[in-house]
Design an enzyme around this catalytic site. Sequence first.
Site, mmCIF file in Angstrom:
data_model
loop_
_atom_site.group_PDB
_atom_site.id
_atom_site.type_symbol
_atom_site.label_atom_id
_atom_site.label_comp_id
_atom_site.label_asym_id
_atom_site.label_seq_id
_atom_site.Cartn_x
_atom_site.Cartn_y
_atom_site.Cartn_z
ATOM 1 N N GLU A 462 0.808 -1.219 0.000
ATOM 2 C CA GLU A 462 0.000 0.000 0.000
ATOM 3 C C GLU A 462 0.842 1.270 0.000
ATOM 4 O O GLU A 462 0.492 2.260 -0.652
ATOM 5 C CB GLU A 462 -0.971 0.010 1.184
ATOM 6 N N PHE A 485 -8.989 -2.040 0.543
ATOM 7 C CA PHE A 485 -9.925 -1.875 1.660
ATOM 8 C C PHE A 485 -9.377 -0.780 2.571
ATOM 9 O O PHE A 485 -8.164 -0.781 2.849
ATOM 10 C CB PHE A 485 -10.020 -3.155 2.508
ATOM 11 N N HIS A 532 -12.716 -5.699 7.658
ATOM 12 C CA HIS A 532 -13.399 -5.337 6.407
ATOM 13 C C HIS A 532 -14.556 -4.393 6.695
ATOM 14 O O HIS A 532 -15.490 -4.303 5.907
ATOM 15 C CB HIS A 532 -13.910 -6.591 5.675
#
Length: 732
Positions: A462, A485, A532
């Site tokens: 990321e 996410f 999540h």
Amino acid sequence: MAQTAVSGAALSKPGEPAPSRNGSGPALSPDKLIQIYRLMYLSRRTDDREIILKNQQKIFFQISGAGHEALLVAAALSLRSGYDWFFPYYRDRALSLALGTTVEEHFLQAVGAATDTASGGRQMPSHWSSPELHIVTPSSSTATQCLQAVGCAEAALYLQQHPEAAEPHQGDYREFRKVDFHGDEVVYVSLGDGATSEGEFWEAVSTASNLKLPVLFVVEDNGYAISVPVEVNTPGGNISPLLAGFPNFYFAEVDGTDPLACLAAFDTAVAHCRARLGPALVHGHVVRLYAHSFSDDVRLYRPETERQAEALRDPIHNFQMHLLREGILDAEALEVLEKEVDEQVRQAAERALSAPLPSTEPAAILRHQYSEDYDPTRPVLQTTPASEGSPRTMADLINACLHDEMRRDSRIVVFGEDVADCSREEYLENKQVKGKGGVFKLTAGLQCEYGSGRAFNSSLAEAAIVGRAIGMAVHGLKPVAEIQFFDYIWPAMHQLRNELPLIRWRSNGGFAAPAVIRVPIGGYLTGGAIYHSQSGESLFTHTPGIRVVYPSNALDANGLLRTAIRCDDPVLFFEHKRLYRESYGRAPYPGPDYAIPFGKANIVREGKHLTVITYGAIVPRALQAAQRAARELGIETEVLDLRTLNPYDWEAIATSVQKTNRVLVAHEDMISWGYGAEIAARIGEELFDSLDAPVRRLGALDTFVAYQPALEDAILPQPEGIFQAIASLAKY
Ligand SMILES: Cc1ncc(C[n+]2csc(CCOP(=O)(O)OP(=O)(O)O)c2C)c(N)n1
Ligand SMILES: [Mg+2]
């Protein structure tokens, strides 16, 4: 296909020093040798003068490049100022001077002058920045620059393949982001031995290797990271053997105190990058002759003997001896040269000390936080939707917007984890697979339509996604990257907090990185659990310099994403996963130019008794509660959907609160320190006289979202809770 690894075979192998120019390379002219010495000496004297100024408390920070000069002058002489791109470390004074910054500019930054060309008094000294010279504004974070350099090199390759992308265009960010590319530029990035321990360095090396990017990495190994010796940071005490397995690289390990050996290594390394054979890494063994910075007392951790041994490797002294020995300069000529430089430095310091200081007016301080050229809040940006066809989901209309904008603007590249249709193109070509296009399918079809150069999978990293986006944007592209996410945004936090929002402000408008980062966010997934379901938007609205957008329905998502892409600021674009395919808020395709300005709330339900201020997935839940309150209690609730969180529509909030005199701020994120806290506080401060009841807030329990659906329901705000809050507020 990956080419066979190019190790240091042409010059040296990792672990072996490169041969010196004295031995094998073409001889340098006396003028060139003198130029090298002058630059090295100039750098050292600039440091020495800064140290005097710091002692006199005329400047406020000092960090020196003493001992690194030979390596850095050589690097600069092998590259092209204003043509290649530079992401330097704070030890790179000699590089910066050799590329063309002036000593006076160095001192202007040290005093924090208004006329500091790098940052207008915002950044510490030794953080050089120059759009003309392509020295990209640095932060003080060790190794973040590596990923930005990688992105910049990707942009260089992209522009080589898509030269049409450089063409100017009126009416969006492109009007203000001129693309300056040559097709063979090289991107320089440097860091210290300690900084090579940062994960971002390894992400950068890995990406550069994999994509054969023209990045020249320079490791300035002075054996210490403040007080921590190299063997603590680097297994085995030497980074070169650890790197040797990366394919496509040219590697060289050199005595970084010998400018001629360095020059030979850099010439070959730069040629490798310029020929597009892949990246290069020059590992220079240098010395840190002074302490880490002025605040550091080296005697606390380095014994006298070690310091004395290091002093014998002083590159200035040794190169001076070389010039005398070789008869390039005699003692008299040397004295003349040094006197000239001393005088140049003295005069530059004097001029800088009388330079004007920056304005302390808030408006001046805040300047360049956002684009001065393109205002994404302008009401004229609002267009009327064309309303073609049947209602479509938020996922559909985000995907449609990406397709439209990529068609319109060839500077756009889309990347992230799993965003491509299929990385192994032949499967698509042979029609063996249909293609994925994102775990939520938001990017479906982009690769098939626009090619693998414009929509591609990143590695699972990321920080690299955001860091690369910054570098691409600095070189003129419009990256629209995806973090898969919100729950996994944290590795990128360093780039999102310390880098992306600061590029423009810390360079005083010299550079900008108007990247878009799309992030699926939020819960209500029934089983989404801890990793999540997260929210956390206020962490980003608490970071000046980045726009934060959070649509609640398909049409808004389409129009706001278009504004995000066309604007000249970095944008964090939150997409609620639960809303992607909800029947609530579907809309017909609004056409390829539908846009909504930032900072304009939407009154989704009019009411006179109280106001609910909200956004995202709470909008449909608040509407449900408001309808019930009207039905069962006769309470007319006004529901305000903020749509963008930075900027937010204070005028709409004030107008509504002044009308209803009661207000509930509701969001999905945890209540404490949440986005609502700021809104509620401001209402209390500025609209107190309009209130008939205390401002109420509603949000999730102060915990993470649990897996078991009954727990999820209890943790996240529900329509029932909103209804109860409305009822009690109306009664107050
Ligand atoms: C991400 C990050 N962590 C910590 C620091 C504090 N810090 C500044 S310089 C430094 C040591 C860097 O050592 P090295 O990379 O070897 O460079 P050198 O100073 O020796 O040239 C540290 C820990 C920082 N600036 N950034
Ligand atoms: Mg070091």
